[in-house]
Design an enzyme around this catalytic site. Structure first.
Site, short mmCIF file in Angstrom:
data_model
loop_
_atom_site.label_atom_id
_atom_site.label_comp_id
_atom_site.label_asym_id
_atom_site.label_seq_id
_atom_site.Cartn_x
_atom_site.Cartn_y
_atom_site.Cartn_z
CB CYS A 10 -0.97 -0.01 1.18
SG CYS A 10 -0.18 0.04 2.81
CG ASN A 13 4.42 -1.63 5.32
OD1 ASN A 13 5.50 -1.90 5.84
ND2 ASN A 13 3.50 -2.53 5.18
CB CYS A 15 -3.59 1.78 7.13
SG CYS A 15 -3.31 3.29 8.07
NE ARG A 16 -4.51 1.56 1.85
CZ ARG A 16 -4.28 2.22 0.74
NH1 ARG A 16 -5.14 2.10 -0.26
NH2 ARG A 16 -3.23 3.00 0.62
CB SER A 17 0.20 -3.47 2.89
OG SER A 17 1.11 -2.59 3.52
CG ASP A 125 -5.48 5.52 2.42
OD1 ASP A 125 -5.43 5.12 3.60
OD2 ASP A 125 -4.64 6.29 1.93
#
Ligand code: 4NP
Length: 154
Positions: A10, A13, A15-17, A125
């Protein structure tokens, strides 16, 4: 390089990934599939930082510890080490394609292309959002994790 290796990417690195990384690890363990799993960011802005506290809390709600995460930036070597690299959104995908070395061995794709009916969509996001946005991102990455394990178990 093993095909049974997955990198999530993401922007930051944090939050999402990282959520995708631990969701896939939990799903792989649950299904008894040995996978190498990591995550990284397009940006190095948060290198060394832990995951966003809201991502840690969301993982915790699913019984998963995200406290040990440390952010890192994606490297050229990642394209040689990982069989599959999944971008969390289209901009991440464009950036990955832009920085991929010519000798890349990885299959690079959009994460939600793995989920029937979600092709072409982004994991939104949640960084500038609220708890609900983190919950929605978790649902997306957890669903994708199930399809990744199903595909790599074949
Ligand atoms: P991520 O979220 O890409 O899911 O880790 C973000 C983290 C940080 C920023 C943007 C998105 N930022 O602008 O610092």
């Amino acid at each position: 390089m093993s095909q049974k290796s997955v990198l999530f990417v993401c922007l930051g690195n944090i939050c999402r990934s990282p959520m995708a990384e631990v969701a896939l690890r939990a799903e792989a363990v649950a299904q008894g599939l040995a996978l190498t799993i990591d995550s990284a960011g397009i940006s190095g802005l948060h290198t060394g930082d832990g995951a966003d506290p809201r991502a840690v809390a969301e993982a915790q709600r699913h019984g998963i510890d995200l406290n040990k995460h440390r952010a890192r930036q994606v490297t050229e070597e990642d394209f040689l080490r990982f069989g599959h690299i999944y971008a969390l959104d289209q901009q991440n995908l464009r950036d990955l394609r832009r920085i991929a070395p010519g000798r890349s061995l990885a299959r690079v794709g959009l994460l939600l292309d793995m989920v029937p009916g979600r092709g072409g969509q982004a994991v939104i996001d949640p960084y500038y959002g609220d708890e609900d946005d983190f919950a929605a991102a978790w649902d997306d990455v957890a669903q994708a994790a199930r399809y990744i394990v199903a595909q790599l178990a074949r």
